[in-house]
Write an enzyme that holds these catalytic residues in place. Structure first.
Site, mmCIF file in Angstrom:
data_model
loop_
_atom_site.group_PDB
_atom_site.id
_atom_site.type_symbol
_atom_site.label_atom_id
_atom_site.label_comp_id
_atom_site.label_asym_id
_atom_site.label_seq_id
_atom_site.Cartn_x
_atom_site.Cartn_y
_atom_site.Cartn_z
ATOM 1 N N HIS A 155 0.818 -1.205 0.000
ATOM 2 C CA HIS A 155 0.000 0.000 0.000
ATOM 3 C C HIS A 155 0.859 1.266 0.000
ATOM 4 O O HIS A 155 1.589 1.502 0.967
ATOM 5 C CB HIS A 155 -0.884 -0.023 1.258
ATOM 6 C CG HIS A 155 -1.813 1.130 1.388
ATOM 7 N ND1 HIS A 155 -1.858 1.926 2.518
ATOM 8 C CD2 HIS A 155 -2.734 1.627 0.542
ATOM 9 C CE1 HIS A 155 -2.776 2.845 2.368
ATOM 10 N NE2 HIS A 155 -3.335 2.692 1.184
ATOM 11 N N GLU A 194 1.152 -0.404 -4.776
ATOM 12 C CA GLU A 194 0.054 0.504 -5.111
ATOM 13 C C GLU A 194 0.540 1.946 -5.048
ATOM 14 O O GLU A 194 1.336 2.292 -4.163
ATOM 15 C CB GLU A 194 -1.093 0.289 -4.114
ATOM 16 C CG GLU A 194 -2.358 1.032 -4.446
ATOM 17 C CD GLU A 194 -2.714 2.161 -3.480
ATOM 18 O OE1 GLU A 194 -3.794 2.737 -3.642
ATOM 19 O OE2 GLU A 194 -1.892 2.498 -2.595
ATOM 20 N N ASP A 222 -0.797 6.235 -5.650
ATOM 21 C CA ASP A 222 -1.920 7.168 -5.842
ATOM 22 C C ASP A 222 -1.456 8.247 -6.807
ATOM 23 O O ASP A 222 -0.372 8.821 -6.617
ATOM 24 C CB ASP A 222 -2.281 7.830 -4.507
ATOM 25 C CG ASP A 222 -2.680 6.807 -3.462
ATOM 26 O OD1 ASP A 222 -3.772 6.232 -3.599
ATOM 27 O OD2 ASP A 222 -1.894 6.580 -2.519
ATOM 28 N N HIS A 265 -0.824 10.945 -2.448
ATOM 29 C CA HIS A 265 -2.107 10.484 -1.911
ATOM 30 C C HIS A 265 -3.057 11.652 -1.651
ATOM 31 O O HIS A 265 -4.189 11.679 -2.133
ATOM 32 C CB HIS A 265 -1.899 9.693 -0.615
ATOM 33 C CG HIS A 265 -3.187 9.236 -0.014
ATOM 34 N ND1 HIS A 265 -3.922 10.013 0.856
ATOM 35 C CD2 HIS A 265 -3.884 8.086 -0.174
ATOM 36 C CE1 HIS A 265 -5.013 9.358 1.197
ATOM 37 N NE2 HIS A 265 -5.016 8.190 0.589
ATOM 38 N N GLU A 281 -3.944 3.995 -8.444
ATOM 39 C CA GLU A 281 -5.219 4.571 -7.997
ATOM 40 C C GLU A 281 -5.332 6.014 -8.458
ATOM 41 O O GLU A 281 -4.475 6.854 -8.144
ATOM 42 C CB GLU A 281 -5.357 4.507 -6.473
ATOM 43 C CG GLU A 281 -6.715 5.076 -6.075
ATOM 44 C CD GLU A 281 -6.964 5.170 -4.584
ATOM 45 O OE1 GLU A 281 -6.242 4.547 -3.784
ATOM 46 O OE2 GLU A 281 -7.918 5.908 -4.230
HETATM 47 O O1 G3P Z 1 -5.811 0.325 -2.479
HETATM 48 C C1 G3P Z 1 -6.834 0.966 -1.819
HETATM 49 C C2 G3P Z 1 -6.416 2.028 -0.864
HETATM 50 O O2 G3P Z 1 -5.204 2.583 -1.252
HETATM 51 C C3 G3P Z 1 -7.477 3.059 -0.754
HETATM 52 O O3 G3P Z 1 -7.299 3.926 0.296
HETATM 53 O O4 G3P Z 1 -6.908 6.218 1.085
HETATM 54 O O5 G3P Z 1 -5.096 4.588 1.127
HETATM 55 O O6 G3P Z 1 -5.831 5.523 -1.007
HETATM 56 P P1 G3P Z 1 -6.234 5.113 0.371
HETATM 57 CA CA CA Z 2 -4.483 4.379 -2.518
#
Ligand code: G3P
Ligand code: CA
Length: 324
Positions: free
Chosen positions: A77, A104, A106, A119, A180
């Site tokens: 994450h 992952e 953002d 993020h 994301e």
């Molecule tokens: O992969 C899903 C997760 O990243 C969503 O929540 O707020 O950490 O981007 P967040």
């Molecule tokens: Ca995320």
């Protein structure tokens, strides 16, 4: 299960289905193409049973989904964000080094139209700067320190651009990326990112996801072959139905149940659950058969997963007694 293997099998299975309809039998070649690559569960799109021939030709790639108890993919994450500042190259490189299936990231658009990794909507929490990402140029963003807030040993870490991430994924390791899309995206912005993914030759190594139904639908339209996930909080009949309507391949909730995962799988949807860092949660999610677990501790989940596999290989049974 890599996206590439999944797609290969999907194409073969779709071919087999069309062959069967046209000729009335399954050709050996089509059958071989459609043969599952491993013991995972294979679900055809719900459209299969009632679709016209035209629908079958244009079926979404079929999904290879986990069975309850089968090892889920590991998704770091924001990278290995327990060990390095989130959403930095150091966090991503650590995730690749532990051999996780995905990290992952953002992404948001800079003021001058460059997709960057961040993020929050502002840079305040994770850099030494202030202001909204959308109000800063790529040059201004790249001048910020994105590491000191986490630890002085990471001082000078930069905000990566999407291009930097894609270059890393295209490198010598086997870790793929979940991208994301945060905030609002225009069609042109989505298209620009898809072109970058295609240009890097990574269309089979990316899962694109968003909480925004609109962005998921835009992604689906812009990239019919890309694996696209819809992020939710709950997994239930309603979110499963919406995920199908907007063209998602996966529905990615914060919490799940065995019944809901089975429902999603029956609808042909993958399930990648976020964000869980405790052994007890990993055990529960694995028992449900989720396809991926998003965690801030990819190294720990990898170790847990190896240990679990080793334990399962060990012969079971009670203490050995005397044999008569
Ligand atoms: O992969 C899903 C997760 O990243 C969503 O929540 O707020 O950490 O981007 P967040
Ligand atoms: Ca995320």
């Amino acid at each position: 299960m890599s996206v590439r293997r999944r797609r290969l099998w999907g194409a073969g299975a779709a071919c087999a289905t069309v062959c069967t309809l046209l000729t009335g039998f399954v050709s050996p070649v089509a059958h071989a193409l459609a043969s599952p690559p491993d013991a995972a569960r294979h679900i055809t799109s719900a459209a299969t049973s009632s679709a016209s021939l035209l629908d079958l030709v244009t079926l979404r790639p079929l999904a290879v989904l986990r069975e309850p108890g089968q090892t889920a993919a590991i998704i770091g994450h924001r990278g290995d964000s327990a060990a390095a500042p989130e959403n930095t190259m150091a966090a991503f490189e650590l995730t690749t080094s532990v051999g996780a299936e995905y990290f992952e990231v953002d992404i948001r658009m800079s003021k001058d139209g460059v997709p960057v990794v961040m993020h929050d909507s502002t840079v305040d929490r994770t850099t030494d700067g202030t202001g909204a990402v959308a109000d800063l140029t790529i040059a201004e963003l790249e001048a910020l320190d994105a590491g000191s807030w986490f630890d002085e040993s990471h001082a000078g870490a930069r905000i990566p651009a999407l291009d930097d991430v894609l270059a890393l994924v295209a490198g010598p390791h086997r870790t793929d990326v979940v991208i994301e899309y945060k905030g609002r995206w225009t069609k042109a912005g989505v298209r620009a990112t898809i072109e970058m993914i295609d240009h890097a030759g990574l269309e089979n190594r990316v899962i694109a996801q968003s909480f925004s139904e609109k962005t998921v639908a835009q992604l689906r339209k812009a990239a019919p072959d890309l694996v696209v996930g819809w992020l939710t909080h709950a997994l239930d009949a309603q979110t499963i139905s919406t995920a199908r309507q907007i063209g998602a391949d996966a529905v990615n909730p914060a919490v799940a149940s065995a019944r809901a995962v089975a429902l999603a799988h029956d609808a042909g949807l993958g399930v990648f659950v976020w964000t869980h860092d405790a052994d007890a949660d990993w055990e529960e999610l694995t028992a449900m058969g989720v396809d991926g677990i998003v965690t801030n501790r990819p190294d720990a989940l990898q170790a847990w997963s190896h240990q679990r596999s080793a334990d399962r290989r060990r012969p079971q049974g009670g203490a050995r007694g005397l044999q008569f």
